[in-house]
Design a protein around this motif. Structure first.
Motif, mmCIF file in Angstrom:
data_model
loop_
_atom_site.group_PDB
_atom_site.id
_atom_site.type_symbol
_atom_site.label_atom_id
_atom_site.label_comp_id
_atom_site.label_asym_id
_atom_site.label_seq_id
_atom_site.Cartn_x
_atom_site.Cartn_y
_atom_site.Cartn_z
ATOM 1 N N GLY A 49 -5.515 5.820 2.072
ATOM 2 C CA GLY A 49 -6.262 6.291 3.235
ATOM 3 C C GLY A 49 -7.677 5.733 3.234
ATOM 4 N N LEU A 50 -8.306 5.768 2.039
ATOM 5 C CA LEU A 50 -9.669 5.241 1.929
ATOM 6 C C LEU A 50 -9.682 3.733 2.170
ATOM 7 N N VAL A 51 -8.674 3.058 1.589
ATOM 8 C CA VAL A 51 -8.597 1.603 1.783
ATOM 9 C C VAL A 51 -8.475 1.285 3.266
ATOM 10 N N LEU A 52 -7.572 2.016 3.944
ATOM 11 C CA LEU A 52 -7.364 1.741 5.364
ATOM 12 C C LEU A 52 -8.618 2.057 6.168
ATOM 13 N N LYS A 53 -9.307 3.145 5.791
ATOM 14 C CA LYS A 53 -10.528 3.524 6.504
ATOM 15 C C LYS A 53 -11.552 2.398 6.418
ATOM 16 N N THR A 54 -11.740 1.890 5.175
ATOM 17 C CA THR A 54 -12.688 0.791 4.988
ATOM 18 C C THR A 54 -12.238 -0.441 5.770
ATOM 19 N N LEU A 55 -10.929 -0.702 5.699
ATOM 20 C CA LEU A 55 -10.388 -1.889 6.351
ATOM 21 C C LEU A 55 -10.577 -1.806 7.871
ATOM 22 N N VAL A 114 3.232 -12.218 19.521
ATOM 23 C CA VAL A 114 4.037 -12.383 20.735
ATOM 24 C C VAL A 114 4.277 -11.055 21.444
ATOM 25 N N ILE A 115 4.600 -9.998 20.677
ATOM 26 C CA ILE A 115 5.006 -8.751 21.334
ATOM 27 C C ILE A 115 3.807 -7.843 21.624
ATOM 28 N N LEU A 116 3.008 -7.534 20.583
ATOM 29 C CA LEU A 116 1.942 -6.555 20.784
ATOM 30 C C LEU A 116 0.721 -7.170 21.471
ATOM 31 N N GLY A 117 0.330 -8.377 21.066
ATOM 32 C CA GLY A 117 -0.767 -9.090 21.716
ATOM 33 C C GLY A 117 -2.092 -8.342 21.715
ATOM 34 N N GLU A 118 -2.389 -7.584 20.661
ATOM 35 C CA GLU A 118 -3.664 -6.876 20.543
ATOM 36 C C GLU A 118 -4.769 -7.896 20.245
ATOM 37 N N ASP A 119 -6.001 -7.535 20.561
ATOM 38 C CA ASP A 119 -7.109 -8.444 20.289
ATOM 39 C C ASP A 119 -8.064 -7.789 19.287
ATOM 40 N N PRO A 124 -6.016 -4.288 12.019
ATOM 41 C CA PRO A 124 -5.326 -3.659 10.893
ATOM 42 C C PRO A 124 -4.555 -2.384 11.262
ATOM 43 N N GLN A 125 -4.954 -1.679 12.346
ATOM 44 C CA GLN A 125 -4.205 -0.477 12.754
ATOM 45 C C GLN A 125 -2.753 -0.823 13.062
ATOM 46 N N TYR A 126 -2.511 -2.052 13.520
ATOM 47 C CA TYR A 126 -1.147 -2.485 13.811
ATOM 48 C C TYR A 126 -0.550 -3.278 12.645
ATOM 49 N N ALA A 127 -1.370 -4.235 12.164
ATOM 50 C CA ALA A 127 -0.826 -5.193 11.194
ATOM 51 C C ALA A 127 -0.339 -4.509 9.917
ATOM 52 N N ILE A 128 -1.167 -3.619 9.361
ATOM 53 C CA ILE A 128 -0.826 -3.069 8.048
ATOM 54 C C ILE A 128 0.381 -2.123 8.101
ATOM 55 N N PRO A 129 0.410 -1.130 9.016
ATOM 56 C CA PRO A 129 1.604 -0.268 9.060
ATOM 57 C C PRO A 129 2.891 -1.039 9.376
ATOM 58 N N LEU A 130 2.783 -2.007 10.277
ATOM 59 C CA LEU A 130 3.952 -2.802 10.644
ATOM 60 C C LEU A 130 4.481 -3.556 9.429
ATOM 61 N N LEU A 131 3.567 -4.240 8.736
ATOM 62 C CA LEU A 131 3.978 -5.003 7.562
ATOM 63 C C LEU A 131 4.549 -4.056 6.499
ATOM 64 N N GLY A 132 3.911 -2.900 6.367
ATOM 65 C CA GLY A 132 4.370 -1.932 5.365
ATOM 66 C C GLY A 132 5.809 -1.511 5.624
ATOM 67 N N MET A 133 6.100 -1.203 6.897
ATOM 68 C CA MET A 133 7.469 -0.764 7.205
ATOM 69 C C MET A 133 8.465 -1.891 7.002
ATOM 70 N N LEU A 134 8.076 -3.110 7.375
ATOM 71 C CA LEU A 134 8.977 -4.247 7.193
ATOM 72 C C LEU A 134 9.213 -4.528 5.714
ATOM 73 N N LEU A 135 8.126 -4.536 4.941
ATOM 74 C CA LEU A 135 8.273 -4.812 3.510
ATOM 75 C C LEU A 135 9.152 -3.762 2.850
ATOM 76 N N GLY A 136 8.889 -2.498 3.183
ATOM 77 C CA GLY A 136 9.633 -1.414 2.562
ATOM 78 C C GLY A 136 11.131 -1.543 2.791
ATOM 79 N N ASN A 137 11.498 -1.947 4.007
ATOM 80 C CA ASN A 137 12.922 -2.037 4.322
ATOM 81 C C ASN A 137 13.561 -3.339 3.849
ATOM 82 N N THR A 138 12.873 -4.481 4.036
ATOM 83 C CA THR A 138 13.465 -5.734 3.544
ATOM 84 C C THR A 138 13.585 -5.677 2.028
ATOM 85 N N MET A 139 12.632 -4.993 1.401
ATOM 86 C CA MET A 139 12.661 -4.841 -0.050
ATOM 87 C C MET A 139 13.991 -4.247 -0.512
ATOM 88 N N SER A 140 14.422 -3.147 0.107
ATOM 89 C CA SER A 140 15.694 -2.552 -0.329
ATOM 90 C C SER A 140 16.853 -3.482 -0.022
#
Lengths: 263, 210
Positions: A49-55, A114-119, A124-140
């Motif tokens: 949480g602290l890391v994300l806050k700083t990020l 391509v899909i979200l197109g945020e500026d 990081p509000q999008y990039a980190i959670p998205l990557l986290g969910m993808l990593l968690g699932n591809t990992m298994s």
């Protein structure tokens, strides 16, 4: 959204504590593990949480990339540890990590740009959670598929070698086990997609609804995530199984089981 | 005119406790190898088929293994392991190139092809595995106790089929066998594997003939 106070969390922690005391009374030895796990949850999530806050406060591409790679390397280690007969040496780590990099990173970038197109696209509000969910699932998925492949190569070595003796190439001799491995890696996400909304309410959607998002919007995000996870898991599993089944044979098409670690 | 190279030439082959083995095998040769279990006979055959890493060189008609793709090498030098493996449900699924000889030559009837593999006896499997190998038309046969599970009648049938194949295709055979009678019947050269090396022996009950 109802904001949680620390008192609220202490009350919830009390429930875990009651459970721990109860299990001591019942002479079950799970209480210590339970408390340690609960403490880890609190500490690890507070830290992230602290890391994300700083990020979020310093949304630079450099920091986002750094955190993304730390997540990737930890996930890579997890994939390696979940395989009973993993490849010896550097390969044991690299095969899984590289396939996660290719799949999770590529799909996350694709979704962000391509899909979200945020500026900016790396917000990081999008990039980190998205990557986290993808990593968690591809990992298994990757861990299951690789475990299945190396296990089959070991168990069915007589058949694989018999096919080599009849003049088949390594990729043909292992093709059946390769297919099975990819299939087992994909089953969890296929099941999750099939059960979504009927048997289970996916966590991300639930979270967004709790945070006050309109249910239909939350559902759209959940569908997006499910599709991204399916694509990422499929891609990652295919890459990992390809690397793995190549590595099981040398340049003379010999089955090299000495490249696998013994459990 | 220079003499044609031997069909199979083995130079200074080493693998674990085996070797160095140097051996030339000509077209039509049938070379029997015996030796205590664990003496490395199977390892020698595996190394010739290039299934295990090894030192030294094996040449087929003068061409070293390195210049022939591994799958082609093992099609031309066919190894029959002591235990056969089957990976498709039906017997016939394993025969894509047809039968090299009619099945009654090895004491089997044609309907065995329609059977599931699970119903085969070990002797049937062993004979069918030989058929499967011969259907690749190998130039060199490496046979690891090919009649170990067979009764005397079928042993003779299999010996005849292998000898006919060898003559018809000018093939060479390296045959691991423990049966002195069999060695006398099929071999023109006989070696014993000892301390990792091949030692030439006389064939029992028979004067040298070639």
């Amino acid at each position: 959204m109802v904001e949680l106070s620390y008192v609220d969390l202490v009350i919830a922690a009390g429930l875990v504590l009651v459970l721990a005391l109860l299990s001591i009374r019942l002479h079950s030895n799970i209480s210590k593990q339970l408390v340690i796990a609960a403490v880890r949850t609190a500490v690890q999530l507070t830290l992230i949480g602290l890391v994300l806050k700083t990020l979020f406060a310093n949304a630079s591409l450099g920091w986002v990339t750094l955190l993304a790679f730390v997540m990737l390397l930890i996930a890579g280690r997890e994939v390696m540890m979940r395989q009973e007969r993993r490849f010896r040496g550097w390969w044991g780590y690299a095969a899984g990590t590289l396939s996660m990099f290719l799949s999770s990173f590529a799909i996350t970038l694709f979704a962000l740009i391509v899909i979200l197109g945020e500026d900016p696209w790396y917000a990081p509000q999008y990039a980190i959670p998205l990557l986290g969910m993808l990593l968690g699932n591809t990992m298994s998925g990757i861990a299951i598929a690789m475990d299945r492949l190396t296990h089959a190569a070991w168990e069915q070595r007589d058949i694989i070698e018999a096919r080599l003796m009849l003049g088949e190439r390594g990729d043909a001799a292992i093709s059946d086990y390769r297919r099975q491995a990819v299939r087992s890696g994909m089953i969890p996400i296929i099941n999750a997609m099939a059960a979504a909304g009927v048997v289970s309410l996916p966590g991300m959607m639930t979270g967004q609804i709790l945070a006050g998002a309109p249910p239909v919007e939350a559902v759209k995000y959940q569908i997006l995530i499910m599709f991204l996870i399916a694509a990422g898991t499929g891609l990652g599993t295919l890459v990992a199984v390809s690397i793995g089944s190549k590595r099981l044979f040398d340049e003379r098409q010999r089955l090299c089981l000495d490249r696998l670690r013994q459990p | 005119m220079s003499k044609a190279p031997p069909l199979l030439q083995i130079n200074m082959l080493r693998r674990l406790m085996i070797g160095p083995v140097t051996l030339a095998v000509d077209e039509g040769d049938c070379l029997c190898v015996s030796g205590a279990s664990g003496s490395g006979k199977s390892l020698l055959l595996r190394a010739i088929a290039d299934l295990d890493p090894h030192e030294g060189q094996v040449l087929l008609q003068g061409e070293p293994a390195a210049v022939i793709p591994a799958d082609a090498w093992r099609t031309r030098i066919g190894l029959l392991p002591p235990e056969s493996s089957w990976w498709l449900p039906q017997v016939k699924n394993h025969f894509r190139n047809g039968m090299p000889v009619p099945l009654d030559h090895i004491g089997l009837s044609g309907d065995i092809l329609e059977q599931p593999v699970a119903r085969l006896s070990s002797g049937e499997k062993q004979r069918l595995a030989l058929m499967r190998l011969l259907s690749n038309r190998p130039q060199v046969l490496l046979l690891d106790e090919p009649t170990a599970n067979l009764d005397p009648d079928n042993t003779r049938r299999v010996e005849r089929v292998i000898t006919e194949y060898r003559r018809a295709h000018k093939a060479a055979v390296i045959w691991v066998s423990h049966d002195p009678g069999q060695i006398t019947r099929v071999a023109n050269r006989y070696y014993e594997m000892r301390e990792g090396g091949l030692q030439a022996r006389d064939i029992e009950g028979r004067q040298w003939l070639n």
